[in-house]
Enzyme design. Structure first.
Site, PDB file in Angstrom:
ATOM      1  N   GLY A 205       8.389  50.885 -11.817  1.00  0.00           N
ATOM      2  CA  GLY A 205       7.471  52.004 -11.718  1.00  0.00           C
ATOM      3  C   GLY A 205       8.228  53.277 -11.435  1.00  0.00           C
TER       4      GLY A 205
ATOM      5  N   ASP B  69      -3.565  57.835   0.796  1.00  0.00           N
ATOM      6  CA  ASP B  69      -3.474  57.925  -0.668  1.00  0.00           C
ATOM      7  C   ASP B  69      -3.934  56.609  -1.306  1.00  0.00           C
ATOM      8  OD1 ASP B  69      -2.989  59.140  -3.101  1.00  0.00           O
ATOM      9  OD2 ASP B  69      -0.851  58.646  -3.125  1.00  0.00           O
TER      10      ASP B  69
ATOM     11  N   VAL C  69      11.068  52.753  -8.849  1.00  0.00           N
ATOM     12  CA  VAL C  69      11.076  51.452  -8.191  1.00  0.00           C
ATOM     13  C   VAL C  69      11.662  50.470  -9.213  1.00  0.00           C
ATOM     14  CG1 VAL C  69       9.687  49.653  -7.099  1.00  0.00           C
ATOM     15  CG2 VAL C  69       9.044  52.052  -6.824  1.00  0.00           C
TER      16      VAL C  69
HETATM   17  N1  LIG Z   1       6.859  46.028  -4.040  1.00  0.00           N
HETATM   18  C1  LIG Z   1       6.672  46.329  -5.339  1.00  0.00           C
HETATM   19  N2  LIG Z   1       6.747  45.362  -6.280  1.00  0.00           N
HETATM   20  C2  LIG Z   1       6.577  45.651  -7.588  1.00  0.00           C
HETATM   21  N3  LIG Z   1       6.332  46.901  -8.058  1.00  0.00           N
HETATM   22  C3  LIG Z   1       6.249  47.900  -7.175  1.00  0.00           C
HETATM   23  C4  LIG Z   1       6.426  47.688  -5.771  1.00  0.00           C
HETATM   24  N4  LIG Z   1       6.288  48.880  -5.136  1.00  0.00           N
HETATM   25  C5  LIG Z   1       6.038  49.784  -6.100  1.00  0.00           C
HETATM   26  N5  LIG Z   1       6.015  49.215  -7.319  1.00  0.00           N
HETATM   27  C6  LIG Z   1       5.757  49.888  -8.605  1.00  0.00           C
HETATM   28  O1  LIG Z   1       6.292  51.204  -8.557  1.00  0.00           O
HETATM   29  C7  LIG Z   1       5.248  52.178  -8.694  1.00  0.00           C
HETATM   30  C8  LIG Z   1       5.568  53.389  -7.841  1.00  0.00           C
HETATM   31  O2  LIG Z   1       5.646  52.964  -6.480  1.00  0.00           O
HETATM   32  P1  LIG Z   1       5.242  53.938  -5.285  1.00  0.00           P
HETATM   33  O3  LIG Z   1       3.794  54.270  -5.433  1.00  0.00           O
HETATM   34  O4  LIG Z   1       5.673  53.321  -4.015  1.00  0.00           O
HETATM   35  O5  LIG Z   1       6.168  55.186  -5.615  1.00  0.00           O
HETATM   36  P2  LIG Z   1       5.894  56.747  -5.472  1.00  0.00           P
HETATM   37  O6  LIG Z   1       7.104  57.407  -6.014  1.00  0.00           O
HETATM   38  O7  LIG Z   1       5.534  57.059  -4.077  1.00  0.00           O
HETATM   39  O8  LIG Z   1       4.649  56.971  -6.433  1.00  0.00           O
HETATM   40  P3  LIG Z   1       3.694  58.261  -6.531  1.00  0.00           P
HETATM   41  O9  LIG Z   1       4.522  59.455  -6.823  1.00  0.00           O
HETATM   42  O10 LIG Z   1       2.759  57.867  -7.659  1.00  0.00           O
HETATM   43  O11 LIG Z   1       2.979  58.375  -5.207  1.00  0.00           O
HETATM   44  C9  LIG Z   1       3.968  51.448  -8.326  1.00  0.00           C
HETATM   45  O12 LIG Z   1       2.837  52.004  -8.949  1.00  0.00           O
HETATM   46  C10 LIG Z   1       4.259  50.036  -8.822  1.00  0.00           C
HETATM   47  O13 LIG Z   1       4.008  49.933 -10.219  1.00  0.00           O
END
Ligand SMILES: Nc1ncnc2c1ncn2[C@@H]1O[C@H](COP(=O)(O)OP(=O)(O)OP(=O)(O)O)[C@@H](O)[C@H]1O
Length: 350
Positions: free
Chosen positions: A18, A136, A25
């Site tokens: 992601g 969120d 990630v």
């Molecule tokens: N533990 C996990 N296992 C598998 N995939 C994950 C995990 N954590 C996050 N992801 C994937 O990564 C994506 C982004 O994770 P996360 O929301 O923590 O990041 P972010 O950068 O804070 O995102 P945003 O900017 O959208 O708030 C998630 O939507 C998911 O698809």
């Protein structure tokens, strides 16, 4: 899959799980345990680095909870890779958006809605016990552990915007439009109840397959809420000290969404009554996690007595023209919400 070596170095590539505002990630193999893990690699930007440290602070608080019992992602620490800070999590399967989409956006059967909603309410109850607001909550921040398992287990992820309820900064709203509570949008003090609002919208999406308030801007979102639920009570509006600009006009959606019960089964009626309590405009009136779990919607045997195979539908009503939310002669932007758009029949009732 990539290896996470002894020096905890990884290289982002096709193992991408992601991508978000804070970085990526990636799926990696931890060579010490030989287990697949999810590594959140934050960008090296100073603001993001600071945000990552806030997330680490929150995750440290959550260490007091058992992740499995609390339905939150298991966090296994962090490490530095040059300028970047990376967080190590258990590897999860897919987010709720993808899980719903794979079911053709039809909505899930009652047994699954109850199970997932029960687990997420349990997560909010545990967050409340340590005084943390997620801030969120939405289907993209909820992950299924293993989609082939039955009943499916879910976990809350991403505490990047979370904060202690005692240290909330009103007006500092960066949560996602379309899921954040009215008090957050209006710049008022907020607490754990704001997560309950978001969970109410997640519940509707689980049951119908589509979002109740699918808006890309604050104006549309507020308009959807007011059209379907009426405007926030005066004592809420009276405390608004709105300093920002009036939410944009000119891009207004001409839709309103109504929940329609195709067959008014008791299970569906109970679900709608619960949702109305989760989506109370006044945060003080909103149902709490322990009250949700005691709601008749969760009473044992409900799904046996009232099999709910036909999902709830959301009806979309198209309008010919947009409606002004604000009247120029009134005091502050959020007092300008025209009473003329109060719905005669609030939509969240049969
Ligand atoms: N533990 C996990 N296992 C598998 N995939 C994950 C995990 N954590 C996050 N992801 C994937 O990564 C994506 C982004 O994770 P996360 O929301 O923590 O990041 P972010 O950068 O804070 O995102 P945003 O900017 O959208 O708030 C998630 O939507 C998911 O698809």
């Amino acid at each position: 899959m990539l290896a996470l070596d002894a020096n905890q170095r990884i290289t982002p590539s096709e193992a991408l799980l992601g991508e978000g505002g804070f970085g990526i990630v990636a799926k990696c193999r931890d060579t010490t345990t030989n287990q697949a893990v999810a590594i959140k690699v934050n960008k090296s930007d100073p603001d993001i680095l600071q945000q990552a440290h806030v997330e680490i602070f929150i995750l440290e608080q959550l260490r007091r909870l058992d992740p499995d019992a609390a339905n939150i992602v298991q966090w296994n620490g962090f490490f530095h890779d040059g300028e970047r800070v990376s967080l190590k999590f258990e590897l999860l399967d897919q987010c709720l958006w993808d899980y719903i989409r794979d079911r053709n956006k039809q909505g899930l059967p009652i047994s699954e809605v109850r199970s997932i909603l029960g687990q997420l309410t349990n997560a909010l109850s545990h967050l409340g016990s340590v005084g943390i607001v997620h801030a969120d909550l939405k289907p993209g921040k909820i992950m299924v552990v293993n989609r082939h398992e039955s009943p499916v287990k879910v976990r809350l992820i991403d505490f990047g915007l979370a904060c202690p309820a005692s240290a909330v900064m009103p007006g500092d709203c960066v949560a996602t439009t379309g899921y954040c509570a009215p008090e957050v949008m209006l710049g008022l003090p907020y607490n754990e109840a704001s997560d309950m609002w978001s969970l109410g919208l997640v519940a509707v999406e689980l049951a119908t397959g589509v979002p109740l308030y699918p808006s890309e801007n604050d104006y549309d979102y507020l308009k959807f809420i007011i059209e379907t639920q009426g405007q926030p009570p005066d004592h809420v509006l009276d405390s608004v000290q709105f300093k920002g600009s009036v939410p944009g006009t000119g891009h207004e959606s001409l839709e309103t969404r109504y929940i329609i019960l195709t067959r008014a089964e008791a299970g569906q009626r109970l679900f709608v009554s619960l949702i109305k309590e989760m989506l109370a405009l006044d945060a003080h009136q909103r149902i709490t996690p322990s009250q949700v779990l005691r709601h008749p919607f969760f009473s044992p045997g409900l799904s046996n007595r009232f099999p709910w195979e036909v999902a709830i539908l959301v009806k979309i009503k198209k309008k010919k023209k947009s409606i002004p939310l604000f009247k120029a002669e009134q005091r502050t932007p959020y007092h300008h919400i025209s009473p003329s758009i109060r719905p005669k029949t609030p939509c969240l009732q049969k």
